[in-house]
Design a protein around this motif. Structure first.
Motif, PDB file in Angstrom:
ATOM      1  N   ALA A   1       0.814  -1.217   0.000  1.00  0.00           N
ATOM      2  CA  ALA A   1       0.000   0.000   0.000  1.00  0.00           C
ATOM      3  C   ALA A   1       0.850   1.270   0.000  1.00  0.00           C
ATOM      4  CB  ALA A   1      -0.937  -0.011   1.204  1.00  0.00           C
ATOM      5  N   ASN A   2       2.162   1.115  -0.072  1.00  0.00           N
ATOM      6  CA  ASN A   2       3.081   2.260  -0.078  1.00  0.00           C
ATOM      7  C   ASN A   2       2.898   3.160   1.140  1.00  0.00           C
ATOM      8  OD1 ASN A   2       4.294   1.600  -2.647  1.00  0.00           O
ATOM      9  ND2 ASN A   2       2.377   2.275  -3.575  1.00  0.00           N
ATOM     10  N   ALA A   3       2.605   2.558   2.253  1.00  0.00           N
ATOM     11  CA  ALA A   3       2.378   3.339   3.479  1.00  0.00           C
ATOM     12  C   ALA A   3       3.616   4.127   3.876  1.00  0.00           C
ATOM     13  CB  ALA A   3       1.954   2.409   4.621  1.00  0.00           C
ATOM     14  N   ASP A   4       4.784   3.632   3.503  1.00  0.00           N
ATOM     15  CA  ASP A   4       6.010   4.346   3.844  1.00  0.00           C
ATOM     16  C   ASP A   4       6.150   5.661   3.087  1.00  0.00           C
ATOM     17  OD1 ASP A   4       6.334   2.826   1.467  1.00  0.00           O
ATOM     18  OD2 ASP A   4       8.516   2.934   1.658  1.00  0.00           O
ATOM     19  N   LYS A   5       5.316   5.862   2.073  1.00  0.00           N
ATOM     20  CA  LYS A   5       5.365   7.094   1.278  1.00  0.00           C
ATOM     21  C   LYS A   5       4.302   8.109   1.703  1.00  0.00           C
ATOM     22  CE  LYS A   5       8.305   5.250  -1.836  1.00  0.00           C
ATOM     23  NZ  LYS A   5       8.859   4.165  -1.078  1.00  0.00           N
ATOM     24  N   GLN A   6       3.469   7.762   2.674  1.00  0.00           N
ATOM     25  CA  GLN A   6       2.358   8.640   3.053  1.00  0.00           C
ATOM     26  C   GLN A   6       2.819  10.001   3.562  1.00  0.00           C
ATOM     27  OE1 GLN A   6      -0.105   6.425   5.772  1.00  0.00           O
ATOM     28  NE2 GLN A   6      -1.123   5.334   4.132  1.00  0.00           N
TER      29      GLN A   6
ATOM     30  N   LYS B   1       9.788   5.455  12.556  1.00  0.00           N
ATOM     31  CA  LYS B   1       9.126   5.877  13.799  1.00  0.00           C
ATOM     32  C   LYS B   1       7.692   5.352  13.872  1.00  0.00           C
ATOM     33  CE  LYS B   1       8.950   8.910  17.321  1.00  0.00           C
ATOM     34  NZ  LYS B   1       9.855   9.040  18.407  1.00  0.00           N
ATOM     35  N   ILE B   2       6.963   5.460  12.762  1.00  0.00           N
ATOM     36  CA  ILE B   2       5.533   5.122  12.836  1.00  0.00           C
ATOM     37  C   ILE B   2       5.195   3.705  12.361  1.00  0.00           C
ATOM     38  CG2 ILE B   2       4.797   7.525  12.688  1.00  0.00           C
ATOM     39  CD1 ILE B   2       3.923   6.929   9.793  1.00  0.00           C
ATOM     40  N   LYS B   3       6.130   3.017  11.717  1.00  0.00           N
ATOM     41  CA  LYS B   3       5.837   1.669  11.213  1.00  0.00           C
ATOM     42  C   LYS B   3       5.322   0.731  12.301  1.00  0.00           C
ATOM     43  CE  LYS B   3       7.910  -2.287   8.902  1.00  0.00           C
ATOM     44  NZ  LYS B   3       9.162  -2.843   8.354  1.00  0.00           N
ATOM     45  N   PRO B   4       5.967   0.654  13.475  1.00  0.00           N
ATOM     46  CA  PRO B   4       5.427  -0.255  14.504  1.00  0.00           C
ATOM     47  C   PRO B   4       3.993   0.095  14.916  1.00  0.00           C
ATOM     48  CG  PRO B   4       7.638   0.473  15.094  1.00  0.00           C
ATOM     49  CD  PRO B   4       7.212   1.291  13.915  1.00  0.00           C
ATOM     50  N   LYS B   5       3.681   1.375  14.974  1.00  0.00           N
ATOM     51  CA  LYS B   5       2.317   1.795  15.332  1.00  0.00           C
ATOM     52  C   LYS B   5       1.335   1.441  14.222  1.00  0.00           C
ATOM     53  CE  LYS B   5       4.080   5.573  18.145  1.00  0.00           C
ATOM     54  NZ  LYS B   5       4.267   7.008  18.268  1.00  0.00           N
ATOM     55  N   MET B   6       1.789   1.564  12.969  1.00  0.00           N
ATOM     56  CA  MET B   6       0.929   1.203  11.838  1.00  0.00           C
ATOM     57  C   MET B   6       0.673  -0.301  11.825  1.00  0.00           C
ATOM     58  SD  MET B   6       0.070   3.925  10.107  1.00  0.00           S
ATOM     59  CE  MET B   6      -0.127   3.627   8.368  1.00  0.00           C
ATOM     60  N   VAL B   7       1.698  -1.086  12.090  1.00  0.00           N
ATOM     61  CA  VAL B   7       1.527  -2.544  12.152  1.00  0.00           C
ATOM     62  C   VAL B   7       0.525  -2.877  13.249  1.00  0.00           C
ATOM     63  CG1 VAL B   7       2.668  -4.727  12.739  1.00  0.00           C
ATOM     64  CG2 VAL B   7       3.758  -3.124  11.137  1.00  0.00           C
ATOM     65  N   ASP B   8       0.661  -2.242  14.409  1.00  0.00           N
ATOM     66  CA  ASP B   8      -0.289  -2.473  15.504  1.00  0.00           C
ATOM     67  C   ASP B   8      -1.710  -2.096  15.092  1.00  0.00           C
ATOM     68  OD1 ASP B   8       1.764  -3.356  17.117  1.00  0.00           O
ATOM     69  OD2 ASP B   8       1.909  -1.497  18.289  1.00  0.00           O
ATOM     70  N   LEU B   9      -1.849  -0.974  14.406  1.00  0.00           N
ATOM     71  CA  LEU B   9      -3.168  -0.520  13.959  1.00  0.00           C
ATOM     72  C   LEU B   9      -3.801  -1.540  13.010  1.00  0.00           C
ATOM     73  CD1 LEU B   9      -5.400   1.643  13.628  1.00  0.00           C
ATOM     74  CD2 LEU B   9      -3.979   2.647  11.821  1.00  0.00           C
ATOM     75  N   TYR B  10      -3.022  -2.001  12.046  1.00  0.00           N
ATOM     76  CA  TYR B  10      -3.565  -2.936  11.064  1.00  0.00           C
ATOM     77  C   TYR B  10      -3.819  -4.315  11.653  1.00  0.00           C
ATOM     78  CZ  TYR B  10      -3.628   0.268   7.199  1.00  0.00           C
ATOM     79  OH  TYR B  10      -3.956   1.314   6.378  1.00  0.00           O
TER      80      TYR B  10
ATOM     81  N   ALA C   1       9.329  12.759  13.936  1.00  0.00           N
ATOM     82  CA  ALA C   1       7.904  12.742  14.279  1.00  0.00           C
ATOM     83  C   ALA C   1       7.122  11.712  13.463  1.00  0.00           C
ATOM     84  CB  ALA C   1       7.302  14.134  14.072  1.00  0.00           C
ATOM     85  N   ILE C   2       7.326  11.711  12.144  1.00  0.00           N
ATOM     86  CA  ILE C   2       6.491  10.866  11.279  1.00  0.00           C
ATOM     87  C   ILE C   2       7.296   9.988  10.337  1.00  0.00           C
ATOM     88  CG2 ILE C   2       4.495  12.422  11.350  1.00  0.00           C
ATOM     89  CD1 ILE C   2       5.348  13.293   8.443  1.00  0.00           C
ATOM     90  N   GLY C   3       8.584   9.894  10.536  1.00  0.00           N
ATOM     91  CA  GLY C   3       9.399   9.033   9.679  1.00  0.00           C
ATOM     92  C   GLY C   3       8.902   7.599   9.739  1.00  0.00           C
ATOM     93  N   TRP C   4       9.076   6.874   8.635  1.00  0.00           N
ATOM     94  CA  TRP C   4       8.548   5.517   8.550  1.00  0.00           C
ATOM     95  C   TRP C   4       9.087   4.628   9.656  1.00  0.00           C
ATOM     96  CZ3 TRP C   4       4.479   3.247   7.476  1.00  0.00           C
ATOM     97  CH2 TRP C   4       4.411   1.879   7.243  1.00  0.00           C
TER      98      TRP C   4
END
Length: 144
Positions: free
Chosen positions: A16-21, A69-78, A64-67
């Motif tokens: 989903a190219n989440a790292d590019k958001q 940094k937020i990847k673990p939170k995104m994995v948890d969310l999904y 703040a929003i680097g991949w």
């Protein structure tokens, strides 16, 4: 969550190219610095100052929003939102030709949809503002 569930979430996020958001945010911040630089009518010989501040802004955004940094939170969310089987189905879809097209075209469709909504909303803005003004008058000066 299991390791395979987390792996499925990571694979989906990659597809989903989440790292590019965050890219759009970085671009907007760069544009803000460029505009400020141009407004100051600074000579091109000072471009290194602009570059330096953009790099500092990038570092702040990475923090703040680097991949990473937020990847673990995104994995948890999904993984909290989708079962492993559901993620597998999403992966299968996004690996299909239609899924690839959705990934490629959806950002443009979303942007055009937002523009269409904004344009369609414009005639209602004065009406809503007038209604707010009328309500404020009806409520009186002590309505705050």
């Amino acid at each position: 969550m299991t390791a395979s569930h987390n792996a499925a979430a990571e694979k989906f996020l990659t597809l989903a190219n989440a790292d590019k958001q965050g890219t759009q945010v970085y671009m907007q911040v760069h544009q803000m610095f460029t505009q400020r630089f141009e407004q100051a009518k600074v000579p091109p010989s000072k471009n290194q100052v602009l570059d330096s501040y953009r790099a500092q802004a990038d570092a702040a955004l990475d923090n703040a929003i680097g991949w990473k940094k937020i990847k673990p939170k995104m994995v948890d969310l999904y993984t909290a939102t989708f079962t492993e089987d559901e993620l597998s189905e999403l992966i299968k879809f996004y690996e299909s030709p239609l899924g690839k097209k959705v990934l490629r075209e959806m950002p443009k469709v979303t942007q055009q949809s937002a523009q269409l909504t904004q344009q369609s909303l414009e005639p209602a803005v004065p009406v809503v503002n007038k209604l707010l003004e009328n309500m404020a008058k009806e409520l009186g000066p002590n309505a705050d």
